[in-house]
Write an enzyme that holds these catalytic residues in place. Structure first.
Site, PDB file in Angstrom:
ATOM      1  N   ARG A 289       5.272  56.398  33.912  1.00 35.82           N
ATOM      2  CA  ARG A 289       6.125  57.464  34.442  1.00 35.82           C
ATOM      3  C   ARG A 289       6.088  57.498  35.970  1.00 35.82           C
ATOM      4  O   ARG A 289       7.100  57.721  36.625  1.00 35.82           O
ATOM      5  CB  ARG A 289       5.679  58.829  33.900  1.00 35.82           C
ATOM      6  CG  ARG A 289       5.791  58.997  32.418  1.00 35.82           C
ATOM      7  CD  ARG A 289       5.380  60.405  31.984  1.00 35.82           C
ATOM      8  NE  ARG A 289       6.318  61.392  32.427  1.00 35.82           N
ATOM      9  CZ  ARG A 289       7.350  61.826  31.706  1.00 35.82           C
ATOM     10  NH1 ARG A 289       7.561  61.341  30.493  1.00 35.82           N
ATOM     11  NH2 ARG A 289       8.171  62.731  32.187  1.00 35.82           N
TER      12      ARG A 289
ATOM     13  N   TYR B 256       1.762  51.033  23.741  1.00 32.40           N
ATOM     14  CA  TYR B 256       2.688  50.044  24.270  1.00 32.40           C
ATOM     15  C   TYR B 256       2.261  49.671  25.688  1.00 32.40           C
ATOM     16  O   TYR B 256       1.596  50.439  26.382  1.00 32.40           O
ATOM     17  CB  TYR B 256       4.133  50.561  24.258  1.00 32.40           C
ATOM     18  CG  TYR B 256       4.348  51.913  24.879  1.00 32.40           C
ATOM     19  CD1 TYR B 256       4.513  52.066  26.258  1.00 32.40           C
ATOM     20  CD2 TYR B 256       4.414  53.058  24.087  1.00 32.40           C
ATOM     21  CE1 TYR B 256       4.723  53.309  26.824  1.00 32.40           C
ATOM     22  CE2 TYR B 256       4.636  54.308  24.645  1.00 32.40           C
ATOM     23  CZ  TYR B 256       4.793  54.426  26.020  1.00 32.40           C
ATOM     24  OH  TYR B 256       4.998  55.660  26.590  1.00 32.40           O
TER      25      TYR B 256
ATOM     26  N   ASP C 268      14.425  69.259  30.654  1.00 34.64           N
ATOM     27  CA  ASP C 268      13.612  70.170  29.850  1.00 34.64           C
ATOM     28  C   ASP C 268      13.911  71.636  30.117  1.00 34.64           C
ATOM     29  O   ASP C 268      13.580  72.493  29.301  1.00 34.64           O
ATOM     30  CB  ASP C 268      12.124  69.901  30.098  1.00 34.64           C
ATOM     31  CG  ASP C 268      11.623  68.680  29.343  1.00 34.64           C
ATOM     32  OD1 ASP C 268      12.374  68.134  28.518  1.00 34.64           O
ATOM     33  OD2 ASP C 268      10.467  68.258  29.585  1.00 34.64           O
TER      34      ASP C 268
END
Length: 389
Positions: A109, A213, A290
């Site tokens: 991120r 991952y 969000d």
């Protein structure tokens, strides 16, 4: 106290906020971003981005800078967390990329935020301020004004709330509160170790799941361990601790237990969403990301939908200042709400402990072909639809 006039004010300097500012600026609309934290940064580790997000990054002009930092997994593999057996596999390779026109990416991120931040700083029409806490706001039909804790006021034609799950600006549209799912997540990165395949691997089991991952161009592995907290559901205030984490995963297979043992334990996150709103727009205020449509993580679409919001809103602001926000909402609300409302039952299916439902679920997974992508078209395809093979 001073009042600053800006054409577009974005409150929130995360992925969605920076992407919105960049999207608007690339279309000639000056944008000013206020971030509450002392600096611009992302909490968390890994990020999954479907081809809809890759498409949005391309529209923002940042995809070429993102690709060297990301990994293009060749498959998503779903396994039973107790037995370890493969339930189904989703091919993410050439046929997938051809169908949707863009790759599936996994990355850190922080790497994505750094790319967006660099592009914003390099653009003449984007200005950024950190350490700005909005304490009051006024929204009107012809504009909006916010005031920060230091007394500085900002007056704007268009106000964008990109201030996350606990958005303070959302109160102009709803007095609702975040809904806690009763699940806790521990997450972080670890050295990858070994040269295994580039895959997103998801183990699911009763009341839990683990996803792994590669990130940082394959140098690290991102791991997220999620479990249902008995203490939360018993009404206890202190829940989600390491003892609950270990108890939840005690009966899983060895690879899952080994991975959970390597997950960072210094903090955990409670999983929240909110009920969908009928509108994200009031006067000259629009909610995105969000702040508008927080969702549980089971579709991997939180950041992806924020990026789609940013691209759409920037395009609309350029085209028609008066009807831009309503047009943005008409274009984006149906898909984002579908993601919100699909995520909850999808998570319940992963986590079920009902033997009958587990049997039906696993049989359903076993019947699908690895290269059957039809159920994903609504999520990943662009406006022109999927390419026909």
């Amino acid at each position: 106290m001073s009042t600053v006039e800006v054409p577009l004010l974005v409150v929130g300097g995360g992925i969605g906020g920076l992407a919105t500012a960049l999207s608007a600026a690339r279309r000639g609309v000056p944008a000013h971003v206020l971030e509450q934290s002392a600096g611009f940064g992302e909490i968390g580790a890994g990020l999954q981005m479907g081809p809809n997000a890759s498409r949005a990054l391309d529209a923002l002009g940042v995809l070429d800078d993102v690709l060297p930092l990301a990994v293009r997994p060749e498959a998503g593999v779903l396994r039973d967390a107790v037995s370890g057996r493969v339930l189904t596999r989703l091919d993410l390779g050439r046929a997938f990329r051809t169908r949707y026109g863009y790759p599936y990416l996994v990355m850190h991120r922080g790497d994505l935020l750094d790319v967006l931040l660099a592009h914003c700083r390099a653009h003449d029409l984007v200005t950024l301020e950190a350490g700005r806490t909005v304490v009051s706001s006024d929204v009107r039909a012809d504009g909006a004004e916010v005031r920060c804790a230091d007394g500085t006021a900002y007056r704007t034609r268009t106000l964008v709330a990109a201030d996350g799950l606990r958005s303070g600006l959302r109160r102009h549209l709803s007095d609702d509160e975040p809904v806690c799912s009763g699940y806790a997540a521990y997450r972080g990165t670890a050295p990858r170790g070994g040269d295994g395949p580039d895959e997103v691997v998801l183990w699911i089991g009763p009341g839990l799941h683990l996803v792994r991952y590669p990130v940082r161009a394959g140098a690290l592995v991102n791991q997220v361990a999620v479990f249902r907290s008995p203490r939360f559901h018993a009404g206890e205030a202190d829940w989600g601790g390491v003892d609950e984490l270990e108890a939840a995963f005690a009966d899983t297979c060895e690879p899952v237990r080994d991975a959970v043992a390597r997950v960072g334990r210094d903090r955990h996150w409670a999983m929240h969403d909110r009920e969908p709103l009928d509108t994200w727009v009031k006067g000259r205020l629009a909610l995105i990301g969000d702040a508008a449509h927080p969702m549980l993580q089971y579709l991997g679409q939180g950041a992806c939908q924020a990026l789609e919001d940013a691209v759409e809103l920037g395009a609309r602001l350029r085209e028609d200042a008066d009807g831009a926000l309503e047009a943005f909402q008409r274009a984006r609300l149906p898909k984002a709400v579908r993601c919100q409302t699909s995520a909850r039952p999808w998570g319940e299916l992963w986590h079920t402990s009902d033997p009958l439902l587990i049997g039906v679920r696993d049989r359903m997974f076993a019947l699908r072909a690895d290269d059957d992508h039809t159920e994903l078209d609504w999520l990943y395809a662009g406006p022109e639809g999927p390419a026909q093979s």
